[in-house]
Scaffold this active site. Sequence first.
Site, PDB file in Angstrom:
ATOM      1  N   THR A  37       0.825  -1.208   0.000  1.00 19.41           N
ATOM      2  CA  THR A  37       0.000   0.000   0.000  1.00 19.41           C
ATOM      3  C   THR A  37       0.860   1.259   0.000  1.00 19.41           C
ATOM      4  OG1 THR A  37      -1.723  -1.118   1.203  1.00 19.41           O
ATOM      5  CG2 THR A  37      -1.786   1.277   1.275  1.00 19.41           C
TER       6      THR A  37
ATOM      7  N   HIS B  11      -2.810  -5.261   7.541  1.00 24.98           N
ATOM      8  CA  HIS B  11      -3.968  -6.131   7.317  1.00 24.98           C
ATOM      9  C   HIS B  11      -5.268  -5.327   7.324  1.00 24.98           C
ATOM     10  CE1 HIS B  11      -1.187  -9.418   8.971  1.00 24.98           C
ATOM     11  NE2 HIS B  11      -1.205  -9.460   7.658  1.00 24.98           N
TER      12      HIS B  11
END
Length: 245
Positions: free
Chosen positions: A102, A155
């Site tokens: 990300t 996560h």
Amino acid sequence: MGYGGRPDRDGRVTLDACIMDEFSNIGSVACLEHIKHPISVARMVMEKTPHVMLVGEGALQFAIAQGFKKENLLVEASEKEWKEWLKTSEYLPKANIENHDTIGMIALDAHGNLSGACTTSGMAFKMHGRVGDSPIIGAGLYVDNEIGAATATGHGEEVIRITGCHLVVELMRQGKSPQKACEEAVMRIVKLTKNRGKNLKDIQVGFIALNKKGEYGSYCVQGGFNYAVHDATGNKLIDANYFLK
Ligand code: ASP
């Protein structure tokens, strides 16, 4: 993050991204395939549609109508890794940096306005159709131009569970520094993980936050994440502090 990202367990690269500006305009795409820069499509959703989120086929259809080029995003190296993974087909999103890709950005401009963006191919070898925190406003990104901005990595399921970035911004609204706000959000994940009988060692989440004064901070469940700061004094790469030592 499009090109070079790891695919899902069916070998498809599906992308999530969102954007939020100082006026609380928002745009998001989830499970978007074949477009190299999903964040640019999210921006178009924000600027050119009456909606805030497009997913899957609809997001792709919109992107193509806006002139984006359809491309194969599964690069050779990722395809090789996926084929290797297929031998066991075990989804073990271990808390390591390799499993994440990300890119989250939060910014304070020269006029003192805050904005942010977040983009990812998500957890490697996820189920097809899985969407993480990164395209969800309030989870993977949140901006309140009166208070501050935050973005997350790690996560996605754990970030969504606590509406992470909205929480970080609300904690700053209560007077916490960006650093303390990130720490408190991580501690909430720590507590919920224990309450749910899960092993914290299997979880990684990191937040970065920035307030209206330009102060910033970051905190993670475990080590291994770093973040870049760019300001008038130059560029710095900082190792984020973390809970599990
Ligand atoms: N947050 C992303 C997700 O859950 C993964 C990452 O940070 O790389 O999809």
